[in-house]
Design a protein around this motif. Structure first.
Motif, PDB file in Angstrom:
ATOM      1  N   SER A 150      12.404  -4.073  10.360  1.00  0.00           N
ATOM      2  CA  SER A 150      13.645  -3.319  10.188  1.00  0.00           C
ATOM      3  C   SER A 150      13.582  -2.460   8.927  1.00  0.00           C
ATOM      4  CB  SER A 150      14.835  -4.274  10.098  1.00  0.00           C
ATOM      5  OG  SER A 150      14.804  -4.986   8.876  1.00  0.00           O
ATOM      6  N   LEU A 151      14.356  -1.430   8.930  1.00  0.00           N
ATOM      7  CA  LEU A 151      14.466  -0.550   7.765  1.00  0.00           C
ATOM      8  C   LEU A 151      15.044  -1.313   6.575  1.00  0.00           C
ATOM      9  CD1 LEU A 151      14.044   2.331   6.756  1.00  0.00           C
ATOM     10  CD2 LEU A 151      16.318   2.890   7.591  1.00  0.00           C
ATOM     11  N   THR A 152      15.999  -2.196   6.839  1.00  0.00           N
ATOM     12  CA  THR A 152      16.595  -2.956   5.741  1.00  0.00           C
ATOM     13  C   THR A 152      15.590  -3.902   5.082  1.00  0.00           C
ATOM     14  OG1 THR A 152      17.421  -4.639   7.279  1.00  0.00           O
ATOM     15  CG2 THR A 152      18.933  -2.867   6.688  1.00  0.00           C
ATOM     16  N   TRP A 204      10.895  -1.930  -0.646  1.00  0.00           N
ATOM     17  CA  TRP A 204       9.563  -1.628  -1.184  1.00  0.00           C
ATOM     18  C   TRP A 204       9.483  -0.205  -1.724  1.00  0.00           C
ATOM     19  CZ3 TRP A 204       5.661  -5.176  -1.730  1.00  0.00           C
ATOM     20  CH2 TRP A 204       5.914  -6.437  -1.175  1.00  0.00           C
ATOM     21  N   ILE A 205      10.259   0.704  -1.171  1.00  0.00           N
ATOM     22  CA  ILE A 205      10.306   2.068  -1.697  1.00  0.00           C
ATOM     23  C   ILE A 205      10.958   2.059  -3.074  1.00  0.00           C
ATOM     24  CG2 ILE A 205      11.197   4.399  -1.311  1.00  0.00           C
ATOM     25  CD1 ILE A 205       8.895   3.496   0.582  1.00  0.00           C
ATOM     26  N   ILE A 206      11.970   1.221  -3.236  1.00  0.00           N
ATOM     27  CA  ILE A 206      12.609   1.079  -4.541  1.00  0.00           C
ATOM     28  C   ILE A 206      11.601   0.525  -5.551  1.00  0.00           C
ATOM     29  CG2 ILE A 206      14.509  -0.015  -5.799  1.00  0.00           C
ATOM     30  CD1 ILE A 206      15.277   2.141  -3.613  1.00  0.00           C
ATOM     31  N   ALA A 207      10.762  -0.389  -5.115  1.00  0.00           N
ATOM     32  CA  ALA A 207       9.721  -0.922  -5.996  1.00  0.00           C
ATOM     33  C   ALA A 207       8.772   0.186  -6.439  1.00  0.00           C
ATOM     34  CB  ALA A 207       8.956  -2.036  -5.306  1.00  0.00           C
ATOM     35  N   SER A 221       9.573   3.333  -6.760  1.00  0.00           N
ATOM     36  CA  SER A 221      10.329   4.145  -7.717  1.00  0.00           C
ATOM     37  C   SER A 221      10.386   3.494  -9.093  1.00  0.00           C
ATOM     38  CB  SER A 221      11.748   4.385  -7.201  1.00  0.00           C
ATOM     39  OG  SER A 221      11.709   5.099  -5.998  1.00  0.00           O
ATOM     40  N   ALA A 222      10.463   2.192  -9.119  1.00  0.00           N
ATOM     41  CA  ALA A 222      10.495   1.485 -10.394  1.00  0.00           C
ATOM     42  C   ALA A 222       9.127   1.481 -11.067  1.00  0.00           C
ATOM     43  CB  ALA A 222      10.974   0.054 -10.185  1.00  0.00           C
ATOM     44  N   THR A 223       8.079   1.576 -10.279  1.00  0.00           N
ATOM     45  CA  THR A 223       6.720   1.549 -10.820  1.00  0.00           C
ATOM     46  C   THR A 223       6.312   2.879 -11.444  1.00  0.00           C
ATOM     47  OG1 THR A 223       6.159  -0.082  -9.139  1.00  0.00           O
ATOM     48  CG2 THR A 223       4.317   1.014 -10.206  1.00  0.00           C
ATOM     49  N   VAL A 224       6.885   3.959 -10.981  1.00  0.00           N
ATOM     50  CA  VAL A 224       6.503   5.286 -11.480  1.00  0.00           C
ATOM     51  C   VAL A 224       6.697   5.402 -12.996  1.00  0.00           C
ATOM     52  CG1 VAL A 224       7.016   7.760 -11.339  1.00  0.00           C
ATOM     53  CG2 VAL A 224       6.735   6.419  -9.251  1.00  0.00           C
ATOM     54  N   PRO A 225       7.818   4.943 -13.581  1.00  0.00           N
ATOM     55  CA  PRO A 225       7.903   5.016 -15.046  1.00  0.00           C
ATOM     56  C   PRO A 225       6.821   4.211 -15.758  1.00  0.00           C
ATOM     57  CG  PRO A 225      10.083   4.710 -14.112  1.00  0.00           C
ATOM     58  CD  PRO A 225       9.090   4.538 -12.989  1.00  0.00           C
ATOM     59  N   LEU A 226       6.353   3.123 -15.138  1.00  0.00           N
ATOM     60  CA  LEU A 226       5.225   2.388 -15.724  1.00  0.00           C
ATOM     61  C   LEU A 226       3.995   3.279 -15.797  1.00  0.00           C
ATOM     62  CD1 LEU A 226       5.360  -1.151 -14.075  1.00  0.00           C
ATOM     63  CD2 LEU A 226       5.747  -0.576 -16.465  1.00  0.00           C
ATOM     64  N   THR A 245       0.826  -1.206   0.000  1.00  0.00           N
ATOM     65  CA  THR A 245       0.000   0.000   0.000  1.00  0.00           C
ATOM     66  C   THR A 245       0.858   1.252   0.000  1.00  0.00           C
ATOM     67  OG1 THR A 245      -1.764  -1.184   1.141  1.00  0.00           O
ATOM     68  CG2 THR A 245      -1.849   1.221   1.221  1.00  0.00           C
ATOM     69  N   VAL A 246       1.939   1.241   0.770  1.00  0.00           N
ATOM     70  CA  VAL A 246       2.860   2.376   0.778  1.00  0.00           C
ATOM     71  C   VAL A 246       3.429   2.590  -0.624  1.00  0.00           C
ATOM     72  CG1 VAL A 246       5.110   3.203   1.611  1.00  0.00           C
ATOM     73  CG2 VAL A 246       3.459   2.245   3.223  1.00  0.00           C
ATOM     74  N   ALA A 247       3.928   1.530  -1.231  1.00  0.00           N
ATOM     75  CA  ALA A 247       4.525   1.636  -2.567  1.00  0.00           C
ATOM     76  C   ALA A 247       3.505   2.116  -3.595  1.00  0.00           C
ATOM     77  CB  ALA A 247       5.125   0.295  -2.980  1.00  0.00           C
TER      78      ALA A 247
END
Length: 123
Positions: free
Chosen positions: A72-74, A79-82, A84-89, A13-15
Protein backbone atom coordinates in the motif's frame (compact mmCIF):
# COMPACT_ATOMS: atom_id res chain seq x y z
CA UNK A 1 -0.01 -6.38 5.48
CA UNK A 2 3.43 -7.60 6.51
CA UNK A 3 6.45 -5.96 4.97
CA UNK A 4 8.96 -8.51 3.71
CA UNK A 5 12.74 -8.27 3.64
CA UNK A 6 12.52 -7.85 -0.12
CA UNK A 7 10.13 -4.93 0.33
CA UNK A 8 12.47 -3.34 2.86
CA UNK A 9 15.38 -3.79 0.45
CA UNK A 10 13.42 -2.20 -2.40
CA UNK A 11 12.23 0.72 -0.28
CA UNK A 12 15.70 1.24 1.19
CA UNK A 13 17.14 1.32 -2.31
CA UNK A 14 14.52 3.84 -3.42
CA UNK A 15 15.27 6.09 -0.44
CA UNK A 16 19.03 5.80 -0.90
CA UNK A 17 18.79 6.46 -4.65
CA UNK A 18 16.72 9.59 -4.09
CA UNK A 19 19.11 10.89 -1.43
CA UNK A 20 22.19 10.07 -3.50
CA UNK A 21 20.55 11.68 -6.53
CA UNK A 22 20.22 14.87 -4.49
CA UNK A 23 23.95 14.73 -3.73
CA UNK A 24 24.73 14.63 -7.45
CA UNK A 25 22.16 17.33 -8.24
CA UNK A 26 23.87 19.53 -5.63
CA UNK A 27 27.28 18.87 -7.17
CA UNK A 28 25.85 19.76 -10.58
CA UNK A 29 24.32 22.89 -9.04
CA UNK A 30 27.65 23.93 -7.55
CA UNK A 31 29.23 23.56 -10.99
CA UNK A 32 26.89 26.20 -12.46
CA UNK A 33 27.03 28.64 -9.54
CA UNK A 34 27.32 32.17 -10.92
CA UNK A 35 26.87 31.14 -14.55
CA UNK A 36 24.33 32.76 -16.82
CA UNK A 37 21.30 30.60 -17.69
CA UNK A 38 22.73 29.86 -21.13
CA UNK A 39 26.16 28.96 -19.76
CA UNK A 40 24.56 26.89 -16.99
CA UNK A 41 22.68 24.80 -19.55
CA UNK A 42 25.89 24.21 -21.51
CA UNK A 43 27.76 23.23 -18.34
CA UNK A 44 24.98 20.87 -17.26
CA UNK A 45 24.83 19.28 -20.70
CA UNK A 46 28.46 18.23 -20.28
CA UNK A 47 28.33 17.39 -16.57
CA UNK A 48 28.36 13.65 -15.84
CA UNK A 49 27.15 14.27 -12.28
CA UNK A 50 23.93 15.72 -13.68
CA UNK A 51 23.35 12.55 -15.71
CA UNK A 52 24.19 10.34 -12.72
CA UNK A 53 21.54 12.20 -10.72
CA UNK A 54 18.98 11.73 -13.49
CA UNK A 55 19.82 8.03 -13.75
CA UNK A 56 19.44 7.59 -9.99
CA UNK A 57 16.07 9.34 -10.08
CA UNK A 58 14.95 7.25 -13.03
CA UNK A 59 16.00 4.04 -11.31
CA UNK A 60 14.31 5.05 -8.07
CA UNK A 61 11.11 5.87 -9.95
CA UNK A 62 10.97 2.43 -11.56
CA UNK A 63 11.71 0.74 -8.22
CA UNK A 64 9.07 2.92 -6.54
CA UNK A 65 6.42 1.79 -9.01
CA UNK A 66 7.49 -1.81 -8.42
CA UNK A 67 7.26 -1.28 -4.65
CA UNK A 68 3.76 0.17 -4.99
CA UNK A 69 2.70 -2.92 -6.92
CA UNK A 70 3.62 -4.97 -3.85
CA UNK A 71 2.27 -2.85 -0.97
CA UNK A 72 0.00 0.00 0.00
CA UNK A 73 0.98 3.61 -0.48
CA UNK A 74 0.47 4.24 3.23
CA UNK A 75 3.04 1.57 4.02
CA UNK A 76 5.55 2.61 1.37
CA UNK A 77 5.44 6.40 1.57
CA UNK A 78 7.18 6.83 4.95
CA UNK A 79 10.33 5.63 3.22
CA UNK A 80 10.23 8.71 0.99
CA UNK A 81 10.15 10.82 4.14
CA UNK A 82 13.23 8.93 5.32
CA UNK A 83 14.96 9.90 2.07
CA UNK A 84 14.04 13.54 2.65
CA UNK A 85 15.46 13.41 6.14
CA UNK A 86 18.68 11.84 4.87
CA UNK A 87 19.42 14.56 2.32
CA UNK A 88 20.53 17.12 4.97
CA UNK A 89 22.93 14.47 6.28
CA UNK A 90 24.45 14.35 2.82
CA UNK A 91 24.68 18.13 2.80
CA UNK A 92 26.44 18.02 6.15
CA UNK A 93 28.81 15.16 5.26
CA UNK A 94 29.39 15.94 1.60
CA UNK A 95 29.35 19.73 1.52
CA UNK A 96 30.07 20.82 5.08
CA UNK A 97 26.64 22.39 5.45
CA UNK A 98 25.61 23.19 9.01
CA UNK A 99 22.90 21.25 10.82
CA UNK A 100 21.69 22.23 14.26
CA UNK A 101 20.46 20.24 17.24
CA UNK A 102 16.87 20.61 16.03
CA UNK A 103 17.78 18.72 12.89
CA UNK A 104 19.07 15.77 14.90
CA UNK A 105 15.93 15.69 17.03
CA UNK A 106 13.74 15.82 13.93
CA UNK A 107 15.84 13.18 12.18
CA UNK A 108 15.45 10.83 15.16
CA UNK A 109 11.70 11.46 15.23
CA UNK A 110 11.41 10.69 11.51
CA UNK A 111 13.30 7.42 11.95
CA UNK A 112 11.10 6.56 14.93
CA UNK A 113 8.03 7.37 12.86
CA UNK A 114 9.27 5.13 10.06
CA UNK A 115 9.76 2.26 12.50
CA UNK A 116 6.32 2.81 14.07
CA UNK A 117 4.54 2.90 10.71
CA UNK A 118 6.28 -0.25 9.51
CA UNK A 119 5.79 -2.28 12.69
CA UNK A 120 2.19 -1.19 13.10
CA UNK A 121 1.46 -2.22 9.50
CA UNK A 122 2.83 -5.68 10.17
CA UNK A 123 0.07 -6.51 12.66
Amino acid sequence: MTISRVDIAILSTVAASIALGQYFFKRAGVSIRGASPEAALRILALNPQFYIALALYGTSTVLWIFALSRMSLTQAYPWIIAASATVPLIGWLGFGERVNAGFWVGFALILAGLAITQFSAAK
